[in-house]
Design a protein around this motif. Structure first.
Motif, PDB file in Angstrom:
ATOM      1  N   ALA A  31       0.812  -1.220   0.000  1.00 27.62           N
ATOM      2  CA  ALA A  31       0.000   0.000   0.000  1.00 27.62           C
ATOM      3  C   ALA A  31       0.844   1.268   0.000  1.00 27.62           C
ATOM      4  O   ALA A  31       0.288   2.370   0.058  1.00 27.62           O
ATOM      5  N   GLU A  32       2.169   1.133  -0.072  1.00 23.73           N
ATOM      6  CA  GLU A  32       3.043   2.306   0.043  1.00 23.73           C
ATOM      7  C   GLU A  32       2.774   3.350  -1.031  1.00 23.73           C
ATOM      8  O   GLU A  32       2.833   4.553  -0.774  1.00 23.73           O
ATOM      9  N   ARG A  33       2.483   2.902  -2.241  1.00 19.94           N
ATOM     10  CA  ARG A  33       2.266   3.849  -3.343  1.00 19.94           C
ATOM     11  C   ARG A  33       1.057   4.744  -3.061  1.00 19.94           C
ATOM     12  O   ARG A  33       1.127   5.974  -3.240  1.00 19.94           O
ATOM     13  N   LYS A  34      -0.048   4.134  -2.616  1.00 24.24           N
ATOM     14  CA  LYS A  34      -1.245   4.921  -2.309  1.00 24.24           C
ATOM     15  C   LYS A  34      -1.017   5.822  -1.095  1.00 24.24           C
ATOM     16  O   LYS A  34      -1.501   6.961  -1.049  1.00 24.24           O
ATOM     17  N   LEU A  35      -0.277   5.307  -0.105  1.00 27.49           N
ATOM     18  CA  LEU A  35      -0.010   6.103   1.091  1.00 27.49           C
ATOM     19  C   LEU A  35       0.856   7.320   0.763  1.00 27.49           C
ATOM     20  O   LEU A  35       0.634   8.416   1.282  1.00 27.49           O
ATOM     21  N   LYS A  36       1.854   7.114  -0.087  1.00 24.76           N
ATOM     22  CA  LYS A  36       2.718   8.236  -0.480  1.00 24.76           C
ATOM     23  C   LYS A  36       1.921   9.300  -1.231  1.00 24.76           C
ATOM     24  O   LYS A  36       2.105  10.501  -1.022  1.00 24.76           O
ATOM     25  N   SER A  37       1.013   8.853  -2.094  1.00 26.80           N
ATOM     26  CA  SER A  37       0.192   9.803  -2.847  1.00 26.80           C
ATOM     27  C   SER A  37      -0.708  10.603  -1.909  1.00 26.80           C
ATOM     28  O   SER A  37      -0.839  11.825  -2.052  1.00 26.80           O
ATOM     29  N   ALA A  38      -1.321   9.906  -0.942  1.00 27.57           N
ATOM     30  CA  ALA A  38      -2.198  10.589   0.014  1.00 27.57           C
ATOM     31  C   ALA A  38      -1.393  11.535   0.904  1.00 27.57           C
ATOM     32  O   ALA A  38      -1.848  12.643   1.220  1.00 27.57           O
ATOM     33  N   GLN A  75      -6.680   5.469   4.561  1.00 26.98           N
ATOM     34  CA  GLN A  75      -5.727   4.565   3.914  1.00 26.98           C
ATOM     35  C   GLN A  75      -4.930   3.778   4.958  1.00 26.98           C
ATOM     36  O   GLN A  75      -4.743   2.559   4.838  1.00 26.98           O
ATOM     37  N   LYS A 128      -8.555  11.405   4.341  1.00 29.13           N
ATOM     38  CA  LYS A 128      -8.313  10.343   3.352  1.00 29.13           C
ATOM     39  C   LYS A 128      -7.058   9.556   3.688  1.00 29.13           C
ATOM     40  O   LYS A 128      -7.022   8.328   3.532  1.00 29.13           O
TER      41      LYS A 128
END
Length: 390
Positions: free
Chosen positions: A229-236, A260, A256
């Motif tokens: 989930a790192e990619r989504k967390l970095k984006s958020a 996540q 948001k």
């Protein structure tokens, strides 16, 4: 037997305002009572560790304790009438929480382990309040009655087992809404299963490549939920950092991001529960290493260790075993990877060496399997000693 059930609740707008207001007032009171403790500590502490035989000692100030701070709540309601909107027992839980936090810092817990210096709660950091007494009839069907808040709709995804009494109810604010946690108790449940078989035991060796390896050579791969989930967390997280501080857009971005992180935590917890159940369905006793997880989490493998969540898994496994009348045995981890499981000879090897090769008995097996067998052998010895003493 004591267990906890957590349900999501659907409060109305007025009830949401009441819950948020209650949490904020409790936060103020928590910080105020904690400041009282710090004032007493600073006024009575002394930086000098020795003094002459004859010297003047100043009078010590009265130490604030749970009872004195609890008694001050009466005057609090007179000075600040809006605190009457909070149930009295909910308000009384605040000095108890301060007492526990402060004592863990100065004295330590039951095992002598001390916690760090308590911190004041910032905005939105006080997230839970508890009703220490609750009557069963206040929770019926899909409605729960909370004093000073009203009747709140509950999403009941599983029914409370027969024979259990509701002892306490906690209301918690999370990233995706509000939850109630019911603490249930049933003293009729036996502590040990009637057909408990001490020979049906398994040892498990937890790791980062495989989440664990059993002494029966069963392997569960490490799911690595955080890594995935790192990619989504970095984006958020990037969106939060780009928003102006104090703006509504930043608050939405923070919400948001919280969702996540909660999704990762919930997925990991679900995996731990299902994995623990699969083990307890097969075995009556499970031997695990008593690891210093906090110490390991300070190494260069910190992210992977925290992602695996060994501490949470062992805690869930122990609680479910106790509720089922089964056993989880914690053994000394010293040398489980180095000792040969067949002859007991000590074979030194680095962490990168994944195969155990014994020069004495010529055993050649996976390093983790060798450790799991050693854990099982030690667990069997400790379990028999426990049963003999009881």
């Amino acid at each position: 037997m004591r267990i906890s059930y957590q349900y999501k609740i659907k409060p109305t707008k007025e009830q949401v305002e009441k819950i948020d207001k209650t949490l904020e007032m409790l936060r103020y009171q928590y910080n105020y009572l904690l400041a009282q403790r710090f004032d007493w500590y600073e006024q009575n502490r002394c930086s000098i560790d020795r003094c002459p035989l004859v010297c003047h000692l100043p009078d010590l100030k009265d130490k604030p304790n749970y009872y004195s701070q609890k008694a001050s709540l009466t005057q609090l309601k007179l000075d600040r009438p809006w605190y009457k909107e909070i149930h009295s027992q909910v308000l009384q839980e605040v000095p108890k929480k301060v007492e526990i936090t402060f004592d863990r810092w100065l004295k330590g817990d039951s095992n002598g382990k001390k916690s760090g210096r308590p911190r004041f709660k910032g905005v939105n950091q006080y997230k839970t309040f508890t009703f220490p007494q609750f009557k069963h009839h206040n929770f019926s069907s899909n409605i729960i009655t909370l004093s000073k808040i009203g009747n709140v709709k509950v999403i009941v995804h599983r029914q409370i087992p027969d024979g259990f009494d509701i002892k306490t109810v906690s209301v918690t604010k999370k990233a995706d809404g509000y939850y109630v946690t019911l603490s249930l108790d049933d003293k009729t449940v036996p502590t040990v299963k009637h057909d408990f078989n001490s020979d049906n035991i398994v040892g498990i060796d937890v790791g980062l490549i495989d989440f664990f390896v059993t002494s029966d050579n069963e392997r569960i791969s490490a799911p690595k939920f955080l890594r995935k989930a790192e990619r989504k967390l970095k984006s958020a997280q990037r969106k939060v950092s780009r928003r102006k501080k104090g703006s509504n857009r930043r608050k939405k971005a923070i919400k948001k991001l919280g969702k996540q992180h909660k999704k990762v935590a919930d997925t990991r917890k679900d995996f731990h529960f299902k994995t623990a159940k699969s083990l307890l369905d097969k075995y009556d006793a499970i031997a695990v290493e008593k690891l210093n997880i906090k110490g390991l989490a300070k190494t260069r493998l910190a992210k992977s260790i925290n992602d695996a969540g060994w501490g949470q898994f062992i805690s869930i496994l122990s609680n479910k075993a106790e509720n089922a009348g089964l056993k989880v045995i914690s053994i000394n981890p010293n040398g489980t990877s180095q000792q040969c499981s067949m002859c007991g000879h000590k074979v030194k090897k680095s962490l990168s060496q994944r195969i155990h090769n014994c020069p004495v008995c010529h055993t050649s097996i996976c390093r983790d399997l060798n450790a799991a067998i050693n854990i099982k052998n030690r667990g069997t010895h400790d379990l028999k000693a426990q049963l003999m003493s009881s």
